[in-house]
Design an enzyme around this catalytic site. Sequence first.
Site, PDB file in Angstrom:
ATOM      1  N   ASP A 234       9.408   2.656  -0.598  1.00 47.36           N
ATOM      2  CA  ASP A 234       8.375   3.321   0.197  1.00 47.36           C
ATOM      3  C   ASP A 234       8.681   3.006   1.664  1.00 47.36           C
ATOM      4  O   ASP A 234       8.326   1.937   2.158  1.00 47.36           O
ATOM      5  CB  ASP A 234       6.987   2.816  -0.213  1.00 47.36           C
ATOM      6  CG  ASP A 234       5.904   3.390   0.681  1.00 47.36           C
ATOM      7  OD1 ASP A 234       4.710   3.160   0.383  1.00 47.36           O
ATOM      8  OD2 ASP A 234       6.233   4.054   1.693  1.00 47.36           O
TER       9      ASP A 234
ATOM     10  N   TYR B  31       0.861  -1.179   0.000  1.00 45.44           N
ATOM     11  CA  TYR B  31       0.000   0.000   0.000  1.00 45.44           C
ATOM     12  C   TYR B  31       0.897   1.228   0.000  1.00 45.44           C
ATOM     13  O   TYR B  31       1.817   1.316   0.826  1.00 45.44           O
ATOM     14  CB  TYR B  31      -0.890  -0.019   1.251  1.00 45.44           C
ATOM     15  CG  TYR B  31      -1.789   1.189   1.420  1.00 45.44           C
ATOM     16  CD1 TYR B  31      -1.556   2.117   2.435  1.00 45.44           C
ATOM     17  CD2 TYR B  31      -2.880   1.402   0.578  1.00 45.44           C
ATOM     18  CE1 TYR B  31      -2.385   3.215   2.598  1.00 45.44           C
ATOM     19  CE2 TYR B  31      -3.717   2.509   0.742  1.00 45.44           C
ATOM     20  CZ  TYR B  31      -3.463   3.413   1.760  1.00 45.44           C
ATOM     21  OH  TYR B  31      -4.279   4.508   1.928  1.00 45.44           O
TER      22      TYR B  31
ATOM     23  N   LYS C 112       4.710   8.998   8.688  1.00 43.68           N
ATOM     24  CA  LYS C 112       4.607   8.425  10.046  1.00 43.68           C
ATOM     25  C   LYS C 112       5.673   8.979  11.013  1.00 43.68           C
ATOM     26  O   LYS C 112       5.595  10.130  11.422  1.00 43.68           O
ATOM     27  CB  LYS C 112       4.627   6.900   9.960  1.00 43.68           C
ATOM     28  CG  LYS C 112       3.416   6.355   9.161  1.00 43.68           C
ATOM     29  CD  LYS C 112       3.420   4.859   9.050  1.00 43.68           C
ATOM     30  CE  LYS C 112       2.382   4.369   8.078  1.00 43.68           C
ATOM     31  NZ  LYS C 112       1.007   4.413   8.591  1.00 43.68           N
TER      32      LYS C 112
HETATM   33  P1  KE4 Z   1      -0.612   8.171   4.661  1.00 43.77           P
HETATM   34  O1  KE4 Z   1      -1.116   8.929   3.440  1.00 43.77           O
HETATM   35  O2  KE4 Z   1      -1.697   7.366   5.347  1.00 43.77           O
HETATM   36  O3  KE4 Z   1       0.160   9.081   5.624  1.00 43.77           O
HETATM   37  O4  KE4 Z   1       0.487   7.130   4.174  1.00 43.77           O
HETATM   38  C1  KE4 Z   1       0.149   6.195   3.178  1.00 43.77           C
HETATM   39  C2  KE4 Z   1       1.105   5.008   3.260  1.00 43.77           C
HETATM   40  C3  KE4 Z   1       2.118   4.904   2.323  1.00 43.77           C
HETATM   41  N1  KE4 Z   1       3.007   3.875   2.366  1.00 43.77           N
HETATM   42  C4  KE4 Z   1       2.924   2.932   3.345  1.00 43.77           C
HETATM   43  C5  KE4 Z   1       3.933   1.823   3.366  1.00 43.77           C
HETATM   44  C6  KE4 Z   1       1.897   2.993   4.324  1.00 43.77           C
HETATM   45  O5  KE4 Z   1       1.836   2.035   5.282  1.00 43.77           O
HETATM   46  C7  KE4 Z   1       0.970   4.049   4.289  1.00 43.77           C
HETATM   47  C8  KE4 Z   1      -0.159   4.169   5.298  1.00 43.77           C
HETATM   48  N2  KE4 Z   1      -0.336   3.061   6.169  1.00 43.77           N
HETATM   49  C9  KE4 Z   1      -1.674   2.836   6.703  1.00 43.77           C
HETATM   50  C10 KE4 Z   1      -1.633   1.643   7.639  1.00 43.77           C
HETATM   51  N3  KE4 Z   1      -1.419   0.429   6.975  1.00 43.77           N
HETATM   52  C11 KE4 Z   1      -2.192   4.063   7.361  1.00 43.77           C
HETATM   53  C12 KE4 Z   1      -3.407   3.857   8.209  1.00 43.77           C
HETATM   54  C13 KE4 Z   1      -4.634   4.420   7.547  1.00 43.77           C
HETATM   55  O6  KE4 Z   1      -4.809   4.274   6.327  1.00 43.77           O
HETATM   56  O7  KE4 Z   1      -5.431   5.014   8.327  1.00 43.77           O
END
Ligand code: KE4
Length: 426
Positions: A237, A142, A265
């Site tokens: 990523d 993701y 994060k």
């Molecule tokens: P954000 O746009 O949510 O800050 O980051 C996206 C993202 C990009 N790359 C990786 C590897 C990530 O894990 C994420 C976001 N992770 C999720 C949890 N698996 C965020 C939680 C959510 O969507 O509320």
Amino acid sequence: MSKSKQLFERAQLSIPGGVNSPVRAFRSVGGTPVFMERAKGAYMYDADGKRYIDYINSWGPMILGHAYEAVVRAIQEKAVFSTSFGAPTELEIEMAELIISMVPNVDLVRMVSSGTEACMSALRLARGYTGRNKFIKFEGCYHGHADAFLVKAGSGLATFNIQTVPGVTAGASMDTLTAPYNDLEAVAQLVKDNPNEIAAIIIEPVAGNMGCIIPQPGFMEGLRALCDKEGILLIFDEVMTGFRLAPGGAQERLGIRADLVTYGKVIGGGMPVGAFGGRKDIMERIAPLGNVYQAGTLSGNPIAMIAGYTMLKTLKNNPAIYTDLDKTTEKLHHGLDRILKDSAHDYVINRFGSMISVHFSNKPVQNFADAASADNATFNRFFHLMLDRGVYLPPSAFETWFLSHALTDADIEETLNAAKESVALL
Ligand code: KE4
């Protein structure tokens, strides 16, 4: 009726699904999401005052535990001088210099406000730099919710089994190629079938959005070699792994240099921050230097910067935090292993640094198909049994658990006692 239940009913009247991000909604594990009121260190307290040992830590950022003194104080002191200028500040230079001093291979870095923005911008840059349109991502990974990435994605899309996302046009996803994680041959075939058309391979160097999935020996090295041979940019990523696995993130731990790296994060210390960075000759194509446009009103704002800067500085100045975190996670791993080994359940525990996940599976879990074919109904029951005992795990088998440096041996013991009782009731 619990306060969380009342709040959830009320929330659904004004917020889609009652949450501002789908993974919080407990849709796959069932039941009512717990509404949190405050948190300190390793613990969160819900609207009914119940205490939980936290293994989500805001999905990664709270690596030092909640309400970390130095971060809170830094935000309080900075806020009185305005929360945003929309103009350059010295603090942004200090933040960029600190990041560059901690991670390998990043000559220039651009701040944004989320991991999604970071990944979206890095992909656009890779396309602009190479003049190619296609890219490869991996099933179950993701990279945020930008259109091109919502193909066979992990996290909430895997949790809710969303195969195609309405609103993502064929045009937006036609250049997205996918391969199973850890399958170098499949990647090589895609490269062979699309000669000189692939701009980038983007990967979670240790995956965390299908549970914790670890790169098998030779996989990352193979991707690096393939990219070098074919003029493809390798994008790590590191939104999850950055500053969590080591000061230099997965690049440091795996000893692999990516061409572009994205962050989120931990980099923001709990405030909305993302970043992307990499080799000078690539990053110089970003506006206003180059013509690959990317922008953001709140990019680099002082409150987000001081929170992230304070957290990264703490991590850089105290490298023992990483060995402590690894040791704590190892203790949790071995304790869970002892409990599950004595049970009737097939299971696999994947762990890398302070990322760990439990899969009720009778075979190794090395890609999305393995994670999806595990007995995730049993995981969902395990989740609730642990929640009832005050242990807050990610509400999905397609997520990794995140540990914080605030967890004590007593917290691990309490977690393992809860796991012992829960497994016995599965
Ligand atoms: P954000 O746009 O949510 O800050 O980051 C996206 C993202 C990009 N790359 C990786 C590897 C990530 O894990 C994420 C976001 N992770 C999720 C949890 N698996 C965020 C939680 C959510 O969507 O509320």
